[in-house]
Design a protein around this motif. Structure first.
Motif, PDB file in Angstrom:
ATOM      1  N   SER A 115       0.826  -1.196   0.000  1.00 43.68           N
ATOM      2  CA  SER A 115       0.000   0.000   0.000  1.00 43.68           C
ATOM      3  C   SER A 115       0.872   1.262   0.000  1.00 43.68           C
ATOM      4  CB  SER A 115      -0.907  -0.015   1.235  1.00 43.68           C
ATOM      5  OG  SER A 115      -1.731   1.110   1.257  1.00 43.68           O
ATOM      6  N   TYR A 116       0.779   2.043  -1.070  1.00 38.42           N
ATOM      7  CA  TYR A 116       1.545   3.286  -1.221  1.00 38.42           C
ATOM      8  C   TYR A 116       0.612   4.401  -1.661  1.00 38.42           C
ATOM      9  CZ  TYR A 116       5.895   0.633  -1.047  1.00 38.42           C
ATOM     10  OH  TYR A 116       6.933  -0.165  -0.648  1.00 38.42           O
ATOM     11  N   ALA A 117       0.963   5.633  -1.330  1.00 33.28           N
ATOM     12  CA  ALA A 117       0.280   6.793  -1.880  1.00 33.28           C
ATOM     13  C   ALA A 117       0.913   7.093  -3.237  1.00 33.28           C
ATOM     14  CB  ALA A 117       0.435   7.989  -0.954  1.00 33.28           C
ATOM     15  N   SER A 118       0.130   7.662  -4.159  1.00 26.70           N
ATOM     16  CA  SER A 118       0.632   8.021  -5.486  1.00 26.70           C
ATOM     17  C   SER A 118       0.364   9.491  -5.745  1.00 26.70           C
ATOM     18  CB  SER A 118      -0.064   7.202  -6.571  1.00 26.70           C
ATOM     19  OG  SER A 118       0.226   5.842  -6.417  1.00 26.70           O
ATOM     20  N   CYS A 119       1.303  10.139  -6.443  1.00 25.85           N
ATOM     21  CA  CYS A 119       1.148  11.564  -6.702  1.00 25.85           C
ATOM     22  C   CYS A 119       1.793  11.952  -8.027  1.00 25.85           C
ATOM     23  CB  CYS A 119       1.803  12.377  -5.583  1.00 25.85           C
ATOM     24  SG  CYS A 119       1.601  14.176  -5.769  1.00 25.85           S
ATOM     25  N   VAL A 120       1.162  12.923  -8.679  1.00 26.26           N
ATOM     26  CA  VAL A 120       1.780  13.651  -9.783  1.00 26.26           C
ATOM     27  C   VAL A 120       1.856  15.105  -9.312  1.00 26.26           C
ATOM     28  CG1 VAL A 120       1.585  14.411 -12.177  1.00 26.26           C
ATOM     29  CG2 VAL A 120       0.866  12.091 -11.527  1.00 26.26           C
ATOM     30  N   LEU A 121       3.082  15.611  -9.207  1.00 31.02           N
ATOM     31  CA  LEU A 121       3.335  16.973  -8.742  1.00 31.02           C
ATOM     32  C   LEU A 121       3.896  17.776  -9.906  1.00 31.02           C
ATOM     33  CD1 LEU A 121       3.957  19.293  -6.728  1.00 31.02           C
ATOM     34  CD2 LEU A 121       6.033  18.034  -6.090  1.00 31.02           C
ATOM     35  N   LYS A 131       8.679  35.712 -10.925  1.00 33.86           N
ATOM     36  CA  LYS A 131       7.448  35.458 -10.163  1.00 33.86           C
ATOM     37  C   LYS A 131       7.676  34.315  -9.182  1.00 33.86           C
ATOM     38  CE  LYS A 131       5.480  32.317 -13.545  1.00 33.86           C
ATOM     39  NZ  LYS A 131       4.290  31.955 -14.289  1.00 33.86           N
ATOM     40  N   ASN A 132       6.759  34.182  -8.244  1.00 34.46           N
ATOM     41  CA  ASN A 132       6.814  33.071  -7.287  1.00 34.46           C
ATOM     42  C   ASN A 132       6.484  31.763  -8.002  1.00 34.46           C
ATOM     43  OD1 ASN A 132       7.335  34.928  -5.258  1.00 34.46           O
ATOM     44  ND2 ASN A 132       5.203  35.112  -4.675  1.00 34.46           N
ATOM     45  N   THR A 133       6.928  30.664  -7.448  1.00 34.00           N
ATOM     46  CA  THR A 133       6.725  29.353  -8.059  1.00 34.00           C
ATOM     47  C   THR A 133       5.407  28.740  -7.603  1.00 34.00           C
ATOM     48  OG1 THR A 133       9.101  28.985  -8.200  1.00 34.00           O
ATOM     49  CG2 THR A 133       7.699  27.038  -8.314  1.00 34.00           C
ATOM     50  N   THR A 134       4.645  28.221  -8.552  1.00 33.43           N
ATOM     51  CA  THR A 134       3.363  27.581  -8.300  1.00 33.43           C
ATOM     52  C   THR A 134       3.483  26.082  -8.554  1.00 33.43           C
ATOM     53  OG1 THR A 134       2.199  29.580  -8.986  1.00 33.43           O
ATOM     54  CG2 THR A 134       0.925  27.546  -8.956  1.00 33.43           C
ATOM     55  N   ALA A 135       2.791  25.295  -7.749  1.00 32.88           N
ATOM     56  CA  ALA A 135       2.809  23.840  -7.915  1.00 32.88           C
ATOM     57  C   ALA A 135       1.388  23.296  -7.773  1.00 32.88           C
ATOM     58  CB  ALA A 135       3.718  23.198  -6.881  1.00 32.88           C
ATOM     59  N   VAL A 136       1.154  22.142  -8.408  1.00 31.44           N
ATOM     60  CA  VAL A 136      -0.145  21.474  -8.358  1.00 31.44           C
ATOM     61  C   VAL A 136       0.083  20.006  -8.023  1.00 31.44           C
ATOM     62  CG1 VAL A 136      -2.207  20.846  -9.657  1.00 31.44           C
ATOM     63  CG2 VAL A 136      -1.106  23.050 -10.081  1.00 31.44           C
ATOM     64  N   PHE A 137      -0.625  19.515  -7.003  1.00 25.90           N
ATOM     65  CA  PHE A 137      -0.558  18.117  -6.583  1.00 25.90           C
ATOM     66  C   PHE A 137      -1.837  17.391  -6.993  1.00 25.90           C
ATOM     67  CE2 PHE A 137       2.074  20.348  -3.547  1.00 25.90           C
ATOM     68  CZ  PHE A 137       3.056  19.451  -3.128  1.00 25.90           C
ATOM     69  N   ASN A 138      -1.708  16.197  -7.537  1.00 25.59           N
ATOM     70  CA  ASN A 138      -2.821  15.259  -7.724  1.00 25.59           C
ATOM     71  C   ASN A 138      -2.428  14.008  -6.957  1.00 25.59           C
ATOM     72  OD1 ASN A 138      -4.790  16.457  -9.709  1.00 25.59           O
ATOM     73  ND2 ASN A 138      -2.846  16.787 -10.766  1.00 25.59           N
ATOM     74  N   TRP A 139      -3.105  13.744  -5.848  1.00 25.20           N
ATOM     75  CA  TRP A 139      -2.670  12.764  -4.854  1.00 25.20           C
ATOM     76  C   TRP A 139      -3.772  11.753  -4.582  1.00 25.20           C
ATOM     77  CZ3 TRP A 139       1.916  12.792  -1.970  1.00 25.20           C
ATOM     78  CH2 TRP A 139       1.936  11.956  -0.845  1.00 25.20           C
ATOM     79  N   GLY A 140      -3.408  10.508  -4.425  1.00 26.22           N
ATOM     80  CA  GLY A 140      -4.376   9.488  -4.049  1.00 26.22           C
ATOM     81  C   GLY A 140      -3.753   8.454  -3.137  1.00 26.22           C
ATOM     82  N   VAL A 141      -4.542   7.941  -2.195  1.00 30.92           N
ATOM     83  CA  VAL A 141      -4.034   6.931  -1.266  1.00 30.92           C
ATOM     84  C   VAL A 141      -5.201   6.110  -0.725  1.00 30.92           C
ATOM     85  CG1 VAL A 141      -4.138   8.498   0.732  1.00 30.92           C
ATOM     86  CG2 VAL A 141      -2.584   6.531   0.772  1.00 30.92           C
TER      87      VAL A 141
END
Length: 188
Positions: A115-121, A131-141
């Motif tokens: 069992s692991y969590a998965s993410c695309v960051l 400019k400041n840095t922006t990030a987007v997480f798509n996470w599932g567990v």
């Protein structure tokens, strides 16, 4: 919000994004942290795809992501997530990590070994110093008795080019053997 599409065919006149693997880390043993450093500034965006598990035995772990080793309270985020049939949304400022670690949960040592969590960051315009840095997480567990699906945007209040991305567990437990991280560069 910016979606990073991948077009594979350019012969019909459509645009083409190039995704190149920069580095991969597969943990053969438990580790205190995982860091990608000396990231070249030659891409438009970065993407990290990872599966992760923590070593805390009596509860879940949560993941903290930091840029350029910044441990100050220079991050803010907005979160939407579903957990066990409930939906939540909120925002926070003055965080010490990218995202919101309290919802970036990973299975504990008591959960099934596979069992692991998965993410695309996605880390957008990471080399742009205007400019400041922006990030987007798509996470599932899947946490056994319930699961979490999380969408989160975050900002690092700093205009420096990102040359390092690190992952640690909160509280300070190791990241488990078998966790895997791949850093990609994206050029549109």
């Amino acid at each position: 919000f910016h979606v990073l599409p991948v077009w594979c065919v350019a012969k019909d006149g459509c645009l083409m994004a190039v995704i190149e693997a920069i580095a991969t880390t597969y943990l053969e043993a438990d580790a205190a942290s995982v860091t990608f450093s000396s990231i070249p500034a030659t891409y438009e965006h970065l993407q990290v795809r990872f599966t992760i598990r923590g070593m805390r035995t009596n509860s879940t772990n949560s993941t903290e992501v930091r840029l350029n080793g910044d441990t100050g309270t220079n991050y803010s985020g907005h979160v939407m997530y579903g957990s066990g049939g409930n939906a939540y949304a909120f925002g926070s400022t003055g965080l010490g990590y990218l995202g919101y670690s309290g919802v970036l949960l990973t299975p504990a040592g008591t959960k099934p070994a596979g069992s692991y969590a998965s993410c695309v960051l996605d880390i957008l315009d990471y080399a742009n110093t205007n400019k400041n840095t922006t990030a987007v997480f798509n996470w599932g567990v899947d946490l056994g008795t319930y699961g979490n699906a999380t969408f989160m945007s975050s900002v690092w209040d700093n205009t420096a080019a990102v040359n390092e991305v690190s992952f640690t567990m909160n509280p300070t437990y190791d990241t488990a053997r078998g966790s895997s991280f791949t850093l990609y560069g994206i050029q549109e």
